[in-house]
Design a protein around this motif. Structure first.
Motif, mmCIF file in Angstrom:
data_model
loop_
_atom_site.group_PDB
_atom_site.id
_atom_site.type_symbol
_atom_site.label_atom_id
_atom_site.label_comp_id
_atom_site.label_asym_id
_atom_site.label_seq_id
_atom_site.Cartn_x
_atom_site.Cartn_y
_atom_site.Cartn_z
ATOM 1 N N GLU A 793 -4.859 42.130 44.561
ATOM 2 C CA GLU A 793 -4.522 40.964 43.722
ATOM 3 C C GLU A 793 -5.689 40.552 42.825
ATOM 4 N N ALA A 794 -6.930 40.775 43.280
ATOM 5 C CA ALA A 794 -8.086 40.486 42.429
ATOM 6 C C ALA A 794 -8.081 41.396 41.202
ATOM 7 N N GLU A 795 -7.797 42.684 41.420
ATOM 8 C CA GLU A 795 -7.721 43.612 40.286
ATOM 9 C C GLU A 795 -6.570 43.228 39.360
ATOM 10 N N ALA A 796 -5.439 42.846 39.959
ATOM 11 C CA ALA A 796 -4.283 42.463 39.148
ATOM 12 C C ALA A 796 -4.592 41.226 38.309
ATOM 13 N N ALA A 797 -5.272 40.249 38.912
ATOM 14 C CA ALA A 797 -5.590 39.017 38.184
ATOM 15 C C ALA A 797 -6.533 39.289 37.019
ATOM 16 N N GLU A 798 -7.546 40.128 37.239
ATOM 17 C CA GLU A 798 -8.497 40.416 36.161
ATOM 18 C C GLU A 798 -7.817 41.141 35.007
ATOM 19 N N ARG A 799 -6.936 42.074 35.324
ATOM 20 C CA ARG A 799 -6.233 42.790 34.259
ATOM 21 C C ARG A 799 -5.307 41.848 33.498
ATOM 22 N N LEU A 819 -1.545 35.923 50.975
ATOM 23 C CA LEU A 819 -2.340 36.848 51.768
ATOM 24 C C LEU A 819 -3.543 36.157 52.403
ATOM 25 N N HIS A 820 -4.165 35.271 51.640
ATOM 26 C CA HIS A 820 -5.340 34.575 52.176
ATOM 27 C C HIS A 820 -4.946 33.642 53.314
ATOM 28 N N ALA A 821 -3.778 33.027 53.180
ATOM 29 C CA ALA A 821 -3.302 32.165 54.264
ATOM 30 C C ALA A 821 -3.079 32.985 55.535
ATOM 31 N N ARG A 822 -2.527 34.169 55.391
ATOM 32 C CA ARG A 822 -2.325 35.040 56.553
ATOM 33 C C ARG A 822 -3.659 35.459 57.160
ATOM 34 N N LEU A 823 -4.611 35.749 56.298
ATOM 35 C CA LEU A 823 -5.926 36.155 56.787
ATOM 36 C C LEU A 823 -6.615 35.002 57.506
ATOM 37 N N SER A 824 -6.532 33.829 56.929
ATOM 38 C CA SER A 824 -7.176 32.659 57.539
ATOM 39 C C SER A 824 -6.536 32.299 58.873
ATOM 40 N N LYS A 843 -12.595 38.875 57.250
ATOM 41 C CA LYS A 843 -12.288 37.594 56.610
ATOM 42 C C LYS A 843 -13.261 37.284 55.477
ATOM 43 N N GLN A 844 -14.527 37.626 55.676
ATOM 44 C CA GLN A 844 -15.527 37.365 54.628
ATOM 45 C C GLN A 844 -15.220 38.175 53.372
ATOM 46 N N PHE A 845 -14.877 39.433 53.546
ATOM 47 C CA PHE A 845 -14.525 40.239 52.376
ATOM 48 C C PHE A 845 -13.284 39.683 51.698
ATOM 49 N N GLY A 846 -12.308 39.255 52.493
ATOM 50 C CA GLY A 846 -11.110 38.684 51.908
ATOM 51 C C GLY A 846 -11.410 37.427 51.104
ATOM 52 N N ALA A 847 -12.254 36.545 51.649
ATOM 53 C CA ALA A 847 -12.611 35.313 50.935
ATOM 54 C C ALA A 847 -13.323 35.626 49.624
ATOM 55 N N ALA A 848 -14.181 36.651 49.630
ATOM 56 C CA ALA A 848 -14.878 37.018 48.401
ATOM 57 C C ALA A 848 -13.897 37.530 47.352
ATOM 58 N N GLU A 849 -12.891 38.297 47.763
ATOM 59 C CA GLU A 849 -11.878 38.769 46.807
ATOM 60 C C GLU A 849 -11.061 37.610 46.268
ATOM 61 N N VAL A 850 -10.838 36.587 47.085
ATOM 62 C CA VAL A 850 -10.100 35.403 46.626
ATOM 63 C C VAL A 850 -10.828 34.748 45.459
ATOM 64 N N SER A 851 -12.168 34.722 45.494
ATOM 65 C CA SER A 851 -12.909 34.138 44.373
ATOM 66 C C SER A 851 -12.713 34.948 43.099
ATOM 67 N N ARG A 852 -12.537 36.241 43.221
ATOM 68 C CA ARG A 852 -12.244 37.057 42.040
ATOM 69 C C ARG A 852 -10.855 36.727 41.500
ATOM 70 N N ARG A 856 -13.496 33.310 39.281
ATOM 71 C CA ARG A 856 -14.886 32.846 39.435
ATOM 72 C C ARG A 856 -15.488 33.570 40.637
ATOM 73 N N SER A 857 -15.801 34.831 40.459
ATOM 74 C CA SER A 857 -16.342 35.620 41.559
ATOM 75 C C SER A 857 -17.582 34.932 42.120
ATOM 76 N N ASP A 858 -17.588 34.659 43.410
ATOM 77 C CA ASP A 858 -18.592 33.820 44.065
ATOM 78 C C ASP A 858 -19.770 34.667 44.566
ATOM 79 N N PRO A 859 -20.958 34.503 43.973
ATOM 80 C CA PRO A 859 -22.114 35.291 44.429
ATOM 81 C C PRO A 859 -22.430 35.070 45.908
ATOM 82 N N ASP A 860 -22.291 33.839 46.366
ATOM 83 C CA ASP A 860 -22.630 33.557 47.766
ATOM 84 C C ASP A 860 -21.660 34.269 48.716
ATOM 85 N N ALA A 861 -20.376 34.271 48.353
ATOM 86 C CA ALA A 861 -19.389 34.940 49.199
ATOM 87 C C ALA A 861 -19.678 36.428 49.283
#
Length: 1017
Positions: A793-799, A819-824, A843-852, A856-861
């Motif tokens: 979904e991150a790739e889809a959103a950017e495109r 998807l994020h709700a299911r992951l959380s 979960k951490q990787f999933g949260a980072a993709e959510v920022s994409r 607003r891709s999150d550097p901290d994530a």
């Protein structure tokens, strides 16, 4: 034995087959050099397959090869189990029996290998093929054990030179023989082995099982197929000249060629029928009938008797069946041999005859009246029952002997004796590993059950036991649904009789059959019923057995917290009642369940698995030995001890090799090791293991090997190889009920579809597999799968943003939110710390993709995800997260020096892994941002503008920014020129400069980068 000079009707010279013999000779040279080869020799009846094979084998023997020759025997309802293998090995056992303890073995065959041959005739493996329930859960592995032992035997025979295994008349082969040969074709690679296999192509009807076998075999490397064609007129003339000893006249040549149409056997029979001035019949059937019509009545009767026995017949049996006195028998045999209708079998020490061709036997059999045929079958069966059984009890040779008895009693219509014989033949076939042959014998017994008076007394067992044996053989031969149907019938009979305990045991077997059919829910229902029916008190082995089976299937389905108390109860009962094998089996299930389901389960679970392994070694349960190594290596990996888990897997692979199981559990162990090597970033080592394992592995081992290959190929951008490996794994994964396979396979396919830009295909994969994973308790696999789904979904959103597609962005955000709700919602629960860390990292990787997804891709994530992956260590995932971390820093206009340093570390890993797609992403980002990754300290401020200028990292001019915004809007060069009042060519120059500064090849990629970094907003 009769020794006479017969009139020649066969050419002493093999005519017209020089090219075919050259193909076989080259294949033998390859085999001599350690490159195993297979040559299939097909053609119609009488075309000369046996002559070609015989000439090739004569040359192989002359060149020092060991030749093993066996022929398949066709019976009315099937074939004898492993008949050609038994026949091929028997001469070497006789040689072993004929030499003293310290004498050298004949023909240069190593004595150790000859001893192995003797053992092979008794049942090709030292291990029981169906020792436990594990064999029925992995039936293809149970069969492979014996096949692997036979391949090892051939290796030992080939110590000093090539071995030629020649099998005649494969169209009559039983299923077990075909499967064994298919195994050899696939798995013999560096062996000095040549397989020569003949078959009659005119016997292959549309539904003949050999058609599929040939299609599969033709696709294997190292296989040549020869289709023998008919002789041309010139070669027929050469054949006739050779037979007659002088030049045949033109009229005879024309007549024979016209009628035989170039079939060598037909030509020979025409000459035999016509050399004395008789007319030449027009068809081969009439030719053979004419030949038989010109022998004496006694000889014709003898030939008919021999034909009922089979193509080969022993002298003593022939004497008994023919009811002739010694002189009459001698004269009849002398005439049959002189006419070359029968030939003396020189391959055996006993006096034996065989028909020169199967077609002659068929013609002779037609002359036997039905009533006489039935009497002959009775006599043959009685004779076979009185002669000593060959080989060891339970061996393939005994199974073939008993199958012959069963066949003759059935053909005699002596149904009670046929029932008894079919059950004995089925038992022997099952014991020797010929499960398909066993299944068919038991099926025949079930057919006879209803027409035989008092079948229980005749058979010595009740119908329920016969159903159990039939279902077991069906399960082990891959007939899973038929096995389930048979077990349901047995359960119905047990319920009628009120036998709850036995019904419970049969429900456990039904659960096993349903599991292997891919019906997890039905399997679990059957197991629950089994537990309900077998009482808790008093503690019994039956209670332990149904509980152990239930726990194992729950565990395989990823439902560890449910499996744990059931495995614990099974283990306690097994200890109490002294069922040592069940104690070890349940201990392994209990251990892996502890690791996944208990906070203090890491050490307890691992030690419990080790305990189960010790018991398995003690009772010599090969399934549980292999299963123990597999579970232990997986448990260590899941709690973060990847290096240790990898070593256990390698140790397990070596142990399996010692036990002769390198192609089943051994291959699976190697893939567990490959999994660890991939995690640790040792891709080359993993690739070598997987590429060596894939061609020889079986069942789940082959699925696992293709998944590991696909992971590496995809990571390295080898698209076609990855697609093939994924397709192979998916084709073998008949039951998507095991998260250990379905999750990684789907995750790899998603990664491949993203490389290809196929967002829709990646989404479809998520939608298909996610429900399967959510039904399990494998929360690690689920969390990482959801993280990869969020990447889609991150790739889809950017495109979509790059294309100014608001609906596309909204769709990606909606899917991403779900998807994020299911992951959380994934709660690790009370699980070991290492296991929890693996879930949390997903979960951490999933949260980072959510920022994409949010733009607003999150550097901290990404920093957190990269650090967590590096600590595991998940080498490739860490490099991917570092790339995203650097990208997010640049997008947020953060420190270029920090971004460059992070990107340089990611690049170093990508180069070491040869991960080309990731490396390309890193280099493109560095080029666009004007970062020098080779000298991070020299990274300078952007050439144009200050730190707040969005064009700064790329040195874009104001005009180029204007052009870029129009590119993002989808304008052509002409439209850009018209809107900015510049020429179309000038607009094209600006676009080319933008692409060069971004380091991309096309407009879509440039627009994606602009949208991702906010340059063109």
């Amino acid at each position: 034995m009769i020794e006479i000079m017969a009139g020649r009707i066969v050419s002493p010279e093999l005519i017209g087959r020089e090219g075919e013999l050259d193909v076989i000779a080259r294949a033998l040279e390859d085999a001599r050099a350690g490159r195993a080869r297979t040559v299939l020799i097909g053609g119609e009846a009488g075309i000369g397959k046996s002559r070609v094979l015989g000439a090739a084998l004569d040359q192989a023997r002359a060149d020092g090869a060991i030749v093993l020759l066996g022929g398949c025997i066709g019976l009315a309802e099937g074939s004898l189990p492993f008949a050609p293998i038994v026949e091929a090995l028997r001469p070497y056992v006789r040689e072993l029996e004929g030499v003293g303890e310290h004498a050298p073995s004949p023909d240069g065959v190593p004595r150790q290998a000859l001893s192995a041959v003797a053992a092979a005739l008794g049942g090709l493996t030292d291990f029981p093929v169906a020792a436990s329930a594990g064999a029925e859960l992995r039936p293809e592995w149970a069969r492979s054990r014996m096949y692997e032992a036979f391949l090892d035997l051939l290796r030992r025979l080939a110590v000093d030179g090539p071995v030629v295994l020649a099998i005649e008349d494969l169209h009559w082969a039983d299923d077990s023989t075909r499967e064994l040969l298919a195994f050899l074709v696939r798995n013999a690679q560096a062996e000095r082995l040549l397989l020569l296999i003949t078959f009659r192509s005119d016997e292959l009807t549309r539904r003949h099982p050999l058609l599929f076998w040939l299609a599969e075999t033709d696709r294997q490397p190292g296989v040549d197929r020869i289709e023998l064609s008919r002789l041309d007129r010139r070669d027929v003339a050469r054949q006739l000249n050779s037979i007659l000893g002088h030049s045949a006249g033109p009229g005879l040549i024309a007549s024979v060629y016209e009628r035989s149409e170039g079939n060598p056997f037909f030509a020979e029979e025409l000459i035999a029928a016509g050399v004395e001035g008789r007319g030449l019949p027009p068809t081969l059937r009439e030719v053979l009938q004419a030949r038989l019509a010109h022998v004496s009545e006694a000889t014709l009767r003898l030939l008919g008797v021999a034909a009922v026995v089979g193509r080969k017949v022993d002298h003593d049996l022939l004497a008994r069946l023919s009811e002739m006195d010694e002189r009459e028998l001698y004269e009849a045999l002398e005439e049959a041999v002189a006419a070359q209708l029968l030939v003396v079998d020189e391959s055996t020490v006993m006096e034996r005859y065989e028909f020169r061709h199967a077609l002659t036997a068929e013609a002779a059999a037609e002359a036997v009246l039905p009533s006489q045929r039935r009497r002959l079958h009775v006599t043959i069966a009685e004779h076979l029952e009185t002669v000593p059984r060959p080989g060891r009890a339970g061996g393939a040779e005994v199974a073939g002997h008993l199958a012959e008895i069963a066949h003759h009693w059935f053909e005699a219509r002596e149904l009670p004796r046929a029932l008894e014989a079919a059950i004995k033949a089925g038992d022997a076939a099952a014991s020797s590993g010929a499960f398909v042959a066993a299944y068919r014998q038991y099926e025949r017994a079930l057919e006879l059950w209803d027409v035989v008076p008092g079948p229980d007394d005749t058979a010595g067992i009740d119908r329920i036991e016969l159903l159990r044996r039939t279902a077991s053989a069906g399960q082990l031969s891959g007939e899973f649904m038929q096995a389930a149907a048979l077990l349901r019938e047995a359960i119905g009979l047990l319920e009628e009789g009120g036998d709850r305990i036995r019904s419970g045991v049969f429900h456990e077997r039904l659960g096993r059959a349903l599991w292997t059919s891919g019906k997890l829910d039905d399997a679990l229902a059957a197991y629950r019923t089994a537990v309900e029916l077998v009482p808790e008190e008093p503690p019994t082995g039956d209670r332990a057995r149904v509980l152990a089976g239930y726990a194992q299937v729950l565990m395989l389905g990823g439902r560890y917290s449910e499996a744990l108390p059931i495995a614990q109860e099974a283990n306690q009962i097994a200890r109490q009642v002294g069922e040592r094998q069940l104690e070890g089996h349940s201990a392994t299930t209990l251990g892996i369940s502890l690791v996944y389901a208990k906070p203090d389960g890491e050490e307890r679970g691992i030690s419990t698995i080790r305990e189960g392994m010790l018991i398995a070694e003690e009772v010599h349960d090969v399934d549980d030995i292999g299963r123990g190594y597999a579970c232990l290596s997986s448990a260590l990996d899941v709690v973060g001890r990847a290096e240790e888990g990898m070593q256990v897997a390698l140790d397990g692979s070596e142990r399996m090799r010692e036990m002769g199981l390198s192609m089943t559990y051994g291959a699976f162990m190697e893939m567990n090791a490959a999994d660890g090597l991939i995690t640790l970033g040792r891709w080359d080592e993993a690739l070598r293991l997987a590429e060596a394992s894939e061609p020889i592995s079986r069942g789940n081992g082959r699925i696992f090997a293709n998944i590991q290959l696909a992971r590496i190929y995809t990571g390295r951008g080898n698209i076609e190889a990855s697609r093939r490996a994924i397709d192979h794994a998916a084709a073998k994964l008949a039951r998507p009920t095991e998260a250990q396979f379905s999750g990684p396979l789907a995750g790899t396919r998603i990664q491949l579809e993203l490389l290809l830009g196929n967002i829709a295909a990646a989404r479809a994969e998520v939608e298909e597999v996610l429900p399967v994973l959510e039904r399990t308790e494998d929360r690690t696999t689920l969390s990482w799968f959801l993280a990869r789904a969020l990447r889609v979904e991150a790739e889809a959103a950017e495109r979509a943003r790059a294309a100014r597609d608001a609906d596309g962005v909204a769709e990606a955000e909606r899917r991403g939110s779900d998807l994020h709700a299911r992951l959380s919602a994934i709660e690790p629960g009370d699980v070991p710390r290492g296991y929890r860390a693996n879930i949390d990292l997903g979960k951490q990787f999933g949260a980072a993709e959510v920022s994409r997804i949010a733009g607003r891709s999150d550097p901290d994530a990404w920093s957190s995800a990269a650090a967590g992956a590096a600590a595991r260590p998940l080498v490739f995932d860490a490099a991917y997260a570092q790339f995203r971390h650097a990208e997010a820093i640049l997008a947020a206009r953060g420190s270029r020096e920090e971004a460059a340093a992070i990107l340089a570390r990611a690049r170093e890993t990508a180069v070491a892994l040869e991960a080309r797609p990731l490396l390309d992403d890193i280099d493109n980002l560095a080029a666009r941002a004007r970062l020098s990754l080779g000298a991070v300290a020299e990274t300078a401020e952007p050439v144009g503008g200050g730190a707040d200028d969005p064009a700064a990292p790329y040195d874009l001019t104001a005009r180029e920014l204007e052009v870029l915004r129009l590119v993002v809007a989808g304008r052509t060069n002409r439209q850009i020129g018209e809107e900015l009042f510049i020429s179309e060519s000038t607009a094209g120059v600006h676009v080319s400069r933008i692409l060069a500064k971004f380091g991309v090849a096309g407009r879509v990629e440039a627009a994606t980068i602009a949208a991702r970094l906010g340059i063109a907003d």
